[in-house]
Design a protein around this motif. Structure first.
Motif, PDB file in Angstrom:
ATOM      1  N   CYS A  83       9.469  13.619  18.773  1.00  0.00           N
ATOM      2  CA  CYS A  83      10.078  14.511  19.682  1.00  0.00           C
ATOM      3  C   CYS A  83       9.488  14.187  21.135  1.00  0.00           C
ATOM      4  O   CYS A  83       8.342  14.076  21.306  1.00  0.00           O
ATOM      5  N   GLU A 142       9.188  16.220  23.540  1.00  0.00           N
ATOM      6  CA  GLU A 142       8.449  17.284  24.011  1.00  0.00           C
ATOM      7  C   GLU A 142       7.089  17.550  23.400  1.00  0.00           C
ATOM      8  O   GLU A 142       5.972  17.675  23.997  1.00  0.00           O
ATOM      9  N   CYS A 143       7.086  17.334  22.040  1.00  0.00           N
ATOM     10  CA  CYS A 143       5.675  17.717  21.293  1.00  0.00           C
ATOM     11  C   CYS A 143       5.118  16.562  20.475  1.00  0.00           C
ATOM     12  O   CYS A 143       4.253  16.904  19.664  1.00  0.00           O
ATOM     13  N   CYS A 151      13.842  19.352  16.136  1.00  0.00           N
ATOM     14  CA  CYS A 151      12.489  19.025  15.937  1.00  0.00           C
ATOM     15  C   CYS A 151      11.937  20.405  15.212  1.00  0.00           C
ATOM     16  O   CYS A 151      12.397  21.453  15.947  1.00  0.00           O
ATOM     17  N   CYS A 166       9.494  22.341  17.939  1.00  0.00           N
ATOM     18  CA  CYS A 166      10.100  22.919  19.377  1.00  0.00           C
ATOM     19  C   CYS A 166      11.342  24.086  18.778  1.00  0.00           C
ATOM     20  O   CYS A 166      11.561  24.766  19.610  1.00  0.00           O
TER      21      CYS A 166
HETATM   22 ZN   LIG Z   1       9.282  19.156  19.575  1.00  0.00          ZN
END
Ligand SMILES: [Zn+2]
Length: 275
Positions: A245, A247-248, A265, A268
């Motif tokens: 992901c 973002e994370c 995800c 998230c």
């Molecule tokens: Zn994520």
């Protein structure tokens, strides 16, 4: 399947390439795609394409009193060719212009549709009367979205419903949900107003960015009028199963939801406990 940004990209090409052209004749090789094929062909003779618009995933050719409504469905594509160029397999409808060029509709799956509608009732009759607001319409906001997101069906399924957000399909539904941090199986009617505000803002941002980049070139769908979309480079989750992901860093999961492959995800977009 082309979604709003891809159809908008095709629309812009068509607007540039065929507006102000006059149709000499329409040749229909697969009549099942066309509503009332005989009167369709007759009515098009001598009509000039004034402009090309879009509503949801529909292309709309403004012919004055009437509007030609075209849906590309899974794999429909348009080509501009010389009218006397030899026909190819999968070319099912051909609009021959008075200037010697022709707009050819190519569709391997034959799922595309064509019909004519009166302009003055275009938005009051099927198919366009069934569409919800455009995500880029000025009046599309969280208050509106809250009024249409109801019930217990998964949020992903609701986003694919053209009455909720016109023009959204599987790619952008996944991306919008990831942007908003919402699990695709949350019941559509269970969102807080804050969730709905984030969802509306993400829908506008993702669709705006995708339109600016010419849509997503994915699998078999490529824009055929000289533009190749670049939004696939911005995809966060769609088709990214097992990848990190952005973002994370958690691995993206894929799950069938409402019959459609859905990418998300798990960190998230946390699943919530009921109640
Ligand atoms: Zn994520």
């Amino acid at each position: 399947m082309p979604e709003l940004p891809e159809v908008e990209t095709v629309r812009r090409s068509l607007q540039r390439l065929v507006s102000h052209k006059t149709i000499a004749r329409a040749e229909i090789r697969w009549p099942r795609m066309v509503e009332n094929p005989e009167s369709f062909s007759l009515e098009l003779v001598g009509k000039t394409i004034l402009s090309v618009w879009r509503r949801g995933k529909y292309l709309l050719f403004d012919l004055g009193e009437k509007v030609l409504v075209s849906h590309l469905r899974m794999e429909g594509k348009y080509f501009l060719k010389d009218a006397d160029a030899p026909g190819e397999k999968h070319e099912h409808v051909k609009f021959v212009f008075t200037d010697g060029l022709a707009l050819v509709y190519h569709d391997v799956r034959k799922f595309g549709t064509f019909c004519l509608r009166r302009k003055d009732e275009l938005h009051e009759v099927p198919p366009l009367c069934r569409l919800g607001k455009e995500p880029l319409a000025p009046s599309f906001d969280a208050t509106h979205l809250a009024s249409v997101l109801k019930g217990t069906r998964p949020l992903k399924a609701a986003l694919l419903d053209q009455r909720i957000m016109a023009g959204i399909g599987n790619i952008y539904a996944d991306e919008i949900l990831h942007c908003a941090g919402l699990h695709p199986e949350i019941p559509a009617g269970s969102l807080s107003f804050e969730d709905t505000e984030r969802l509306a803002a993400c829908a506008q941002k993702i669709i705006q960015d995708a339109v600016e980049l010419g849509g997503t070139s994915i699998r078999t769908y490529k824009d055929t009028l000289g533009v190749t979309g670049r939004f696939q480079q911005r995809l966060s989750v769609h088709t990214k199963e097992g990848e990190d992901c952005p973002e994370c860093g958690t691995k993206i999961l894929k799950k069938k939801i409402g019959g459609r492959g859905t990418y998300f995800c798990p960190v998230c977009q946390k699943e919530r406990k009921k109640g």
